[in-house]
Design an enzyme around this catalytic site. Structure first.
Site, PDB file in Angstrom:
ATOM      1  N   ASP A 120     -14.535  47.280 -80.129  1.00 21.93           N
ATOM      2  CA  ASP A 120     -13.753  47.185 -81.374  1.00 21.93           C
ATOM      3  C   ASP A 120     -14.343  46.244 -82.437  1.00 21.93           C
ATOM      4  O   ASP A 120     -13.597  45.457 -83.048  1.00 21.93           O
ATOM      5  CB  ASP A 120     -12.308  46.747 -81.044  1.00 21.93           C
ATOM      6  N   ASP A 177     -10.819  51.028 -81.952  1.00 23.77           N
ATOM      7  CA  ASP A 177      -9.372  51.129 -82.010  1.00 23.77           C
ATOM      8  C   ASP A 177      -9.100  52.165 -83.111  1.00 23.77           C
ATOM      9  O   ASP A 177      -9.658  52.042 -84.219  1.00 23.77           O
ATOM     10  CB  ASP A 177      -8.824  49.743 -82.392  1.00 23.77           C
ATOM     11  N   HIS A 218      -6.038  54.315 -84.588  1.00 23.54           N
ATOM     12  CA  HIS A 218      -4.599  54.630 -84.556  1.00 23.54           C
ATOM     13  C   HIS A 218      -4.175  55.619 -85.647  1.00 23.54           C
ATOM     14  O   HIS A 218      -4.631  55.516 -86.795  1.00 23.54           O
ATOM     15  CB  HIS A 218      -3.788  53.352 -84.791  1.00 23.54           C
ATOM     16  N   HIS A 270       1.690  54.811 -85.643  1.00 26.67           N
ATOM     17  CA  HIS A 270       1.469  54.221 -84.316  1.00 26.67           C
ATOM     18  C   HIS A 270       2.543  53.212 -83.927  1.00 26.67           C
ATOM     19  O   HIS A 270       2.979  52.403 -84.750  1.00 26.67           O
ATOM     20  CB  HIS A 270       0.087  53.550 -84.250  1.00 26.67           C
ATOM     21  N   HIS A 301      -3.419  48.611 -88.761  1.00 24.26           N
ATOM     22  CA  HIS A 301      -4.855  48.304 -88.634  1.00 24.26           C
ATOM     23  C   HIS A 301      -5.576  49.487 -88.000  1.00 24.26           C
ATOM     24  O   HIS A 301      -4.971  50.277 -87.268  1.00 24.26           O
ATOM     25  CB  HIS A 301      -5.068  47.048 -87.775  1.00 24.26           C
ATOM     26  N   LYS A 340      -9.820  54.869 -78.919  1.00 26.40           N
ATOM     27  CA  LYS A 340      -8.630  54.604 -78.103  1.00 26.40           C
ATOM     28  C   LYS A 340      -7.466  54.220 -78.997  1.00 26.40           C
ATOM     29  O   LYS A 340      -7.664  53.845 -80.160  1.00 26.40           O
ATOM     30  CB  LYS A 340      -8.928  53.493 -77.089  1.00 26.40           C
ATOM     31  N   CYS A 373      -8.241  43.456 -76.379  1.00 30.65           N
ATOM     32  CA  CYS A 373      -9.114  44.531 -75.886  1.00 30.65           C
ATOM     33  C   CYS A 373     -10.104  44.021 -74.842  1.00 30.65           C
ATOM     34  O   CYS A 373     -10.287  44.627 -73.792  1.00 30.65           O
ATOM     35  CB  CYS A 373      -9.851  45.151 -77.071  1.00 30.65           C
TER      36      CYS A 373
END
Ligand code: VGL
Ligand code: ZN
Length: 211
Positions: free
Chosen positions: A14, A52, A54, A58, A87, A112, A157
């Site tokens: 990330d 990351d 989203h 989310h 984010h 993810k 993470c």
């Protein structure tokens, strides 16, 4: 020619604009990891980077929980969920890798946190702690025995990925100078590092790996 570390992979977690200074969920000095990672990325037989990633609706975004604020916690299907600022929204600048990150050695990029109903800190399992991302099987299919972990954020993470890496049977090292954390509440990063050590994670420094 650079000698590769045999059977060892690097997980670059990330390293995205939103986790760097000026980003939506900025990690103090998050961008400091970029040159450190660039300096070691060619030592590994495979490099896996995560993002990351989203959707706007989310579950981890405070904006989707009316009346709640950033850093509050809510219960999501029996799992504690910290609420974050919006984010790493799919397709936005904030979700891009830091522009200085050298991605030419990345073999796969794993996205993810794409399920609106579940967060996913770990690169191995979603936050229900049982839905696999598939990374374990990819690594086992390659015959990898050792994971070196770096990136953002140390207390989310990186922490969950390191713990799951140990749990799924890999020798696991954290490259301590190539990670930075959120540290809310203060002390959270130190606790995460201590807990990783207790779980069997080895702490190394990037200069131990430089060719
Ligand atoms: C992360 C908070 C929220 C991380 C992701 O990658 O560490 N932290 N989403
Ligand atoms: Zn996130």
């Amino acid at each position: 020619m650079v000698v590769k570390l045999d059977k060892a992979v690097l997980l670059v977690l990330d390293v995205q604009n939103d986790f760097c200074p000026g980003g939506k969920l900025e990690v103090k000095d998050g961008d400091i990891v970029v040159p450190v990672i660039n300096g070691i990325v060619n030592r590994f037989s495979k490099v896996i980077a995560t993002m990351d990633w989203h959707p706007k609706d989310h579950v981890s975004f405070a904006s989707n929980h009316p009346g709640m604020k950033v850093f509050d916690s809510v219960d999501v299907n029996g799992v504690n969920q910290v609420l974050w600022p919006d984010h790493c929204v799919q397709g936005t600048k904030g979700a891009d890798f830091h522009p200085g990150l050298d991605d030419k050695y990345f073999d796969i990029i794993l996205r993810k946190g794409t399920d609106p109903l579940w967060d996913s800190y770990s690169a191995f399992y979603e936050n229900d702690r049982k839905t696999a991302t598939g990374l374990e099987y990819y690594l086992k299919g390659l015959g990898v025995s050792e994971n070196y972990i770096c990136g953002l954020a140390t207390d989310y993470c990186v922490f969950y990925s390191a713990i799951d890496s140990v749990k799924t049977g890999f020798n696991t090292s954290l490259i301590i100078d190539a990670t930075r954390g959120v540290d809310v509440p203060q002390g959270n990063v130190k606790k995460a590092v201590d807990d990783m050590k207790l779980a069997g994670v080895t702490i190394v420094r990037s200069q131990d790996l430089a060719a």
